[in-house]
Design a protein around this motif. Structure first.
Motif, PDB file in Angstrom:
ATOM      1  N   UNK A  56       0.434  -5.467  11.551  1.00 28.78           N
ATOM      2  CA  UNK A  56       1.491  -5.277  10.501  1.00 28.78           C
ATOM      3  C   UNK A  56       2.381  -4.129  10.679  1.00 28.78           C
ATOM      4  N   UNK A  57       1.559  -2.853  10.868  1.00 29.67           N
ATOM      5  CA  UNK A  57       2.114  -1.804  10.992  1.00 29.67           C
ATOM      6  C   UNK A  57       2.941  -2.013  12.208  1.00 29.67           C
ATOM      7  N   UNK A  89      -5.802 -12.829  -7.102  1.00 32.27           N
ATOM      8  CA  UNK A  89      -5.922 -12.114  -8.302  1.00 32.27           C
ATOM      9  C   UNK A  89      -4.601 -11.267  -8.528  1.00 32.27           C
ATOM     10  N   UNK A  90      -3.623 -11.566  -7.667  1.00 31.74           N
ATOM     11  CA  UNK A  90      -2.463 -10.705  -7.773  1.00 31.74           C
ATOM     12  C   UNK A  90      -2.659  -9.305  -7.256  1.00 31.74           C
ATOM     13  N   UNK A  91      -3.713  -8.903  -6.435  1.00 28.08           N
ATOM     14  CA  UNK A  91      -3.912  -7.613  -5.997  1.00 28.08           C
ATOM     15  C   UNK A  91      -3.406  -7.678  -4.543  1.00 28.08           C
ATOM     16  N   UNK A  92      -3.155  -6.777  -3.756  1.00 23.19           N
ATOM     17  CA  UNK A  92      -2.874  -6.908  -2.642  1.00 23.19           C
ATOM     18  C   UNK A  92      -4.115  -6.756  -1.542  1.00 23.19           C
ATOM     19  N   UNK A  97      -2.460  -3.067   1.631  1.00 18.41           N
ATOM     20  CA  UNK A  97      -2.252  -1.870   1.155  1.00 18.41           C
ATOM     21  C   UNK A  97      -2.184  -0.814   2.069  1.00 18.41           C
ATOM     22  N   UNK A  98      -2.923  -0.827   3.236  1.00 18.88           N
ATOM     23  CA  UNK A  98      -2.817   0.128   4.444  1.00 18.88           C
ATOM     24  C   UNK A  98      -1.062   0.230   5.002  1.00 18.88           C
ATOM     25  N   UNK A  99      -0.921  -0.808   5.148  1.00 21.75           N
ATOM     26  CA  UNK A  99       0.642  -0.970   5.460  1.00 21.75           C
ATOM     27  C   UNK A  99       1.464  -0.358   4.257  1.00 21.75           C
ATOM     28  N   UNK A 100       1.399  -0.692   3.225  1.00 22.31           N
ATOM     29  CA  UNK A 100       2.320   0.033   2.328  1.00 22.31           C
ATOM     30  C   UNK A 100       2.118   1.716   2.151  1.00 22.31           C
ATOM     31  N   UNK A 101       0.749   1.956   2.309  1.00 18.29           N
ATOM     32  CA  UNK A 101       0.901   3.439   2.178  1.00 18.29           C
ATOM     33  C   UNK A 101       1.541   4.114   3.416  1.00 18.29           C
ATOM     34  N   UNK A 102       1.028   3.483   4.684  1.00 17.27           N
ATOM     35  CA  UNK A 102       1.375   4.149   5.963  1.00 17.27           C
ATOM     36  C   UNK A 102       3.171   4.254   5.928  1.00 17.27           C
TER      37      UNK A 102
END
Length: 245
Positions: A56-57, A89-92, A97-102
């Motif tokens: 993804x990254x 559960x509508x979480x990621x 999450x790792x992609x969003x943080x990076x």
């Protein structure tokens, strides 16, 4: 991609002129878009085809560094073969999450800067010829390779040399929208088909001292894919040979 199929390629020049947004598949098409699209044109590829953060990254940063300004996620609801953007559960998902943080730096302001920068080139132009992309599919001689693969090889060769290029299109040449005089080299990857006006423009480029590199059978069809008894660039090639000697 550089294909006659609309979702993969087609008339890239016309799409950019007529659409307010475009999300093609990744590949050589991105190089054309970043070269010909007006500033701020929303264009980019789709993410979400992998459950691994590294992939993804890679896809995310490939787009950002190629002047794409729109990152899209393919479906948010999958929980089987691919991960959606969100869990049930509508979480990621962890990979998401790792992609969003990076990539947070892009959303925190870097994107605004990247949207307005001008990509540098080293005086190298590459032609994307729409009729040649048609010929590459029905010419019947696959021994010469495929259109997109040939373009990709040129991209790799130029980038490995530490250089950058810019695309032009057959329509841009016809309309006089691309100033070849500003370039030292024009590359024609598998440019089987050329319109007469484009061929004349390229011949003038050579007469004025420009270097023309055509890998296989340039201009043996016209802009309507009609076979020619004599290649439309034969004079330019002959002139180049004489000048070299």
């Amino acid at each position: 991609r550089l294909s006659t199929r609309t979702r993969k390629g087609g008339d890239l020049d016309l799409f950019v002129r007529e659409l307010d947004y475009w999300g093609p598949y990744p590949g050589a098409t991105n190089e054309v878009i970043r070269s010909i699209a007006p500033p701020g044109f929303p264009g980019g590829n789709w993410l979400g085809y992998s459950m691994e953060a590294d992939m993804l990254l890679k896809k995310f940063w490939d787009q950002i560094t190629n002047h794409m300004n729109l990152v899209q996620w393919w479906r948010w609801d999958l929980v089987e073969e691919y991960h959606g953007f969100l869990t049930p559960s509508l979480d990621v998902f962890p990979a998401t999450r790792e992609m969003l943080e990076d990539t947070r730096i892009v959303r925190d302001g870097l994107a605004s800067l990247l949207m307005h920068y001008q990509m540098y080139d080293d005086g190298i132009a590459i032609l994307h010829s729409l009729p040649s992309s048609h010929i590459a599919h029905f010419d019947g001689n696959l021994s010469y390779g495929r259109y997109e693969r040939d373009h990709g090889r040129w991209h790799q060769l130029i980038h490995n040399a530490g250089l950058q290029f810019r695309y032009t299109t057959d329509r841009m040449l016809r309309l006089g929208e691309f100033e070849l005089a500003d370039y030292k080299i024009l590359i024609l990857p598998l440019s089987y088909a050329l319109g007469h006006s484009e061929a004349e423009y390229i011949e003038e480029f050579v007469r004025q001292g420009g270097t023309l590199i055509a890998d296989v059978r340039p201009g043996i069809y016209d802009g309507h894919c009609k076979p020619q008894k004599r290649g439309l660039l034969d004079d330019a090639v002959s002139y180049t040979h004489l000048r070299a000697h």
